[in-house]
Scaffold this motif. Structure first.
Motif, PDB file in Angstrom:
ATOM      1  N   SER A  49     -20.585 -28.848   5.017  1.00  0.00           N
ATOM      2  CA  SER A  49     -21.237 -27.765   4.275  1.00  0.00           C
ATOM      3  C   SER A  49     -22.172 -26.932   5.148  1.00  0.00           C
ATOM      4  O   SER A  49     -22.219 -25.704   5.026  1.00  0.00           O
ATOM      5  CB  SER A  49     -22.021 -28.332   3.085  1.00  0.00           C
ATOM      6  N   SER A  50     -22.936 -27.588   6.019  1.00  0.00           N
ATOM      7  CA  SER A  50     -23.898 -26.852   6.860  1.00  0.00           C
ATOM      8  C   SER A  50     -23.189 -25.846   7.757  1.00  0.00           C
ATOM      9  O   SER A  50     -23.654 -24.712   7.931  1.00  0.00           O
ATOM     10  CB  SER A  50     -24.715 -27.825   7.706  1.00  0.00           C
TER      11      SER A  50
ATOM     12  N   GLN B 112     -21.967 -22.929   5.610  1.00  0.00           N
ATOM     13  CA  GLN B 112     -23.092 -22.056   5.242  1.00  0.00           C
ATOM     14  C   GLN B 112     -23.523 -21.194   6.412  1.00  0.00           C
ATOM     15  O   GLN B 112     -23.802 -19.999   6.242  1.00  0.00           O
ATOM     16  CB  GLN B 112     -24.248 -22.919   4.724  1.00  0.00           C
TER      17      GLN B 112
ATOM     18  N   PHE C  50     -23.241 -13.527  -0.242  1.00  0.00           N
ATOM     19  CA  PHE C  50     -23.511 -14.959  -0.118  1.00  0.00           C
ATOM     20  C   PHE C  50     -24.992 -15.176  -0.353  1.00  0.00           C
ATOM     21  O   PHE C  50     -25.838 -14.736   0.425  1.00  0.00           O
ATOM     22  CB  PHE C  50     -23.109 -15.455   1.273  1.00  0.00           C
TER      23      PHE C  50
ATOM     24  N   HIS D 132     -27.922 -17.480  -0.259  1.00  0.00           N
ATOM     25  CA  HIS D 132     -28.316 -18.742   0.366  1.00  0.00           C
ATOM     26  C   HIS D 132     -29.758 -18.588   0.824  1.00  0.00           C
ATOM     27  O   HIS D 132     -30.045 -18.069   1.902  1.00  0.00           O
ATOM     28  CB  HIS D 132     -27.400 -19.052   1.554  1.00  0.00           C
TER      29      HIS D 132
ATOM     30  N   HIS E  37     -31.849 -23.173  -2.772  1.00  0.00           N
ATOM     31  CA  HIS E  37     -32.174 -24.508  -2.246  1.00  0.00           C
ATOM     32  C   HIS E  37     -33.032 -25.301  -3.233  1.00  0.00           C
ATOM     33  O   HIS E  37     -32.761 -26.479  -3.519  1.00  0.00           O
ATOM     34  CB  HIS E  37     -32.901 -24.366  -0.910  1.00  0.00           C
TER      35      HIS E  37
ATOM     36  N   SER F  42     -23.608 -21.798  -2.045  1.00  0.00           N
ATOM     37  CA  SER F  42     -23.201 -23.071  -1.429  1.00  0.00           C
ATOM     38  C   SER F  42     -24.412 -23.978  -1.291  1.00  0.00           C
ATOM     39  O   SER F  42     -25.335 -23.679  -0.527  1.00  0.00           O
ATOM     40  CB  SER F  42     -22.565 -22.829  -0.053  1.00  0.00           C
ATOM     41  N   GLN F  43     -24.415 -25.073  -2.046  1.00  0.00           N
ATOM     42  CA  GLN F  43     -25.491 -26.061  -1.965  1.00  0.00           C
ATOM     43  C   GLN F  43     -24.913 -27.436  -2.298  1.00  0.00           C
ATOM     44  O   GLN F  43     -24.526 -27.691  -3.428  1.00  0.00           O
ATOM     45  CB  GLN F  43     -26.622 -25.732  -2.949  1.00  0.00           C
TER      46      GLN F  43
END
Length: 526
Positions: free
Chosen positions: A21-22, A25, A42, A44, A49, A85-86
């Motif tokens: 995932s990292s 991202q 996106f 983020h 978070h 994305s998390q």
């Protein structure tokens, strides 16, 4: 209604953890402009978070509130397609908390996200990695940041030896149907990015996107895993285990001391004839290092220290009744006191026992002592008790290979032992180690002329003492590790430093010119 407030298509990438995932991202962040050209945004940031962390911590009301605010931000976005994305949306990482279930609240989390992001249309993407491989990767993450487990078999048995993604995601598939997409994990970050971008219908954007080649948050090497497991198995002070682990994970930080310089004579050469302010105490000084003819029971100077680091002393050792003046008896006494620890820690203690005396083995013992700390210091610092850290510092004081090591040993020896003297006296007085002071200024007469008193919060004495000690510790990378570990243990414990800091914080004391003078340059957490 303006076009920016229309219902958006929102793709929520759920991870989960340990599926690249990292890296995904980072790639999406790096390609913000290419995505914008394709009418994709996106999101983020801190807001996404914090919403994810709230779900991972099962703070559901907070999560719903944060996600509702996020929905408003989505409404204001100019793009028609939104990617979020998390991995913490799936739940807490296995091994990060004491919860035993693997993503036990997955479906509940997705319901909250889906409900909170209305009126927008939400689709979830969840990557599937081989269960055993995934759990081992979670274990490696646990080794980096936690201390509970030191064997994968125990970790696996605790967190779900038989779990399967098919069972874990079955309910989510039933509830969300086509809105919950599962995809096979690929170790190449570009594959995950490609799939996510295709899911929002922006395949053309891939042509202009920069690829991410470097993996983020990669797993430790086999040797690093072995060393991290050793730290968890033998940690004497778990609150500071992170320090040894950070050194293990950063291969470039392996300490190397400056070349050997002229060392002082051993034993120290003092004269009874020179003037001395404390002649009786000098007699004790002159007798500090006894001359002894002892057997050489030390191993070869080229002994395999790696092997000793992973061989453990028997737990069933018994305390011998013979005198420690005999080196063989001393060795057995050390085996008893260090039972369950490594033979490396025993060799460290044994070399120190030789180096407290004047024997024909001094050079050999010193060579082994310095080999231990040059080659194994990183994995040994957290295994030793604080008592043995201080004894190690005294040995650097007496036998350091350069002036920096000797100054580190001197400073650490006196810092640690004066702390022991002061905290010991408080215990004799019946005072709690974590007490908050009732008085915030001196309330008894000063019977040490010239030794200034201070009020709580009205001095930088504690800060300057610790800051100078750290400066000294940084003069040599080998001996300095021992002193840094001692400083970290003091910081993590209830001592004069924490008592004064906590008193100041709880009483709200603010003194002009001393506002930023906490003992370790940061306010206490409690």
């Amino acid at each position: 209604m303006s076009s920016s407030t229309h219902v958006k298509q929102v793709l929520v990438h759920l991870g989960p953890h340990k599926t690249g995932s990292s890296a995904i991202q980072r790639c999406l962040v790096d390609n913000t402009e290419a995505l914008r050209q394709a009418d994709v945004a996106f999101l983020h940031n801190e807001a996404t978070h914090k919403a994810a962390i709230a779900l991972a911590n099962e703070a559901f009301e907070e999560a719903e509130h944060r996600l509702s605010d996020l929905s408003k931000a989505i409404s204001r976005a100019s793009a028609k397609q939104i990617i979020i994305s998390q991995e913490d949306f799936s739940g807490g990482l296995v091994g990060r908390s004491n919860k035993r279930q693997v993503y036990g609240k997955l479906t509940k989390n997705l319901r909250i996200i889906w409900r909170s992001l209305r009126p927008h249309q939400v689709k979830f993407v969840f990557f599937l990695r081989d269960e055993s491989e995934w759990l081992r990767s979670c274990y490696h993450q646990h080794l980096k940041y936690r201390t509970r487990f030191h064997q994968f078999a125990d970790f696996q048995a605790h967190y779900g030896e038989q779990f399967s993604w098919a069972e874990k995601t079955a309910k989510a598939r039933d509830v969300f149907g086509d809105g919950f997409v599962t995809v096979e994990y690929s170790s190449h970050p570009a594959a995950g990015v490609k799939l996510i971008v295709e899911q929002v219908g922006a395949s053309d954007a891939l042509k202009s996107m920069k690829s991410t080649q470097k993996r983020v948050n990669s797993s430790p090497s086999t040797r690093q895993v072995q060393e991290l497991e050793r730290v968890n198995a033998l940690s004497e002070f778990k609150a500071t285990a992170w320090f040894a682990k950070s050194l293990i994970l950063d291969e470039s930080s392996r300490p190397v001391s400056a070349p050997n310089q002229t060392k002082p004579a051993w034993p120290p050469r003092l004269s009874r004839n020179k003037p001395c302010a404390l002649p009786l105490l000098r007699d004790r000084v002159l007798d500090r290092v006894p001359r002894q003819k002892v057997d050489d029971i030390l191993p070869s100077p080229t002994v395999d220290l790696d092997q000793l680091a992973y061989q453990l002393l028997p737990e069933a050792a018994t305390l011998p009744t013979s005198s420690r003046s005999d080196i063989r008896s001393q060795s057995r006494i050390l085996e008893y006191h260090l039972r369950g620890k490594s033979w490396l820690s025993h060799l460290n203690a044994l070399t120190i026992s030789y180096l407290r005396r004047d024997t024909p083995c001094t050079a050999k013992a010193a060579g082994l002592f310095h080999r231990i700390w040059n080659e194994q210091g990183v994995i040994l610092i957290n295994e030793l008790s604080t008592r043995w850290l201080i004894s190690t510092l005294q040995t650097f004081l007496d036998h350091g290979v350069n002036e920096a090591q000797r100054s580190i040993g001197t400073a650490g020896y006196f810092y640690g032992n004066l702390m022991k003297i002061y905290e010991g006296e408080r215990a004799i007085e019946g005072l709690e180690a974590d007490a908050v002071h009732e008085n915030t200024e001196p309330s008894t007469p000063n019977k040490f002329r010239g030794l200034d008193r201070f009020n709580v919060g009205g001095t930088d004495l504690m800060l300057n003492t610790n800051a100078l000690l750290l400066e000294i510790a940084l003069r040599d990378p080998v001996a300095g590790l021992v002193l840094q570990e001692l400083l970290l243990r003091v910081k993590a414990s209830s001592t004069v430093f924490s008592r004064l800091d906590c008193t100041r914080k709880q009483r709200g004391i603010q003194v002009a010119n001393f506002k930023d003078t906490w003992s370790f340059f940061e306010p206490p957490k409690s």
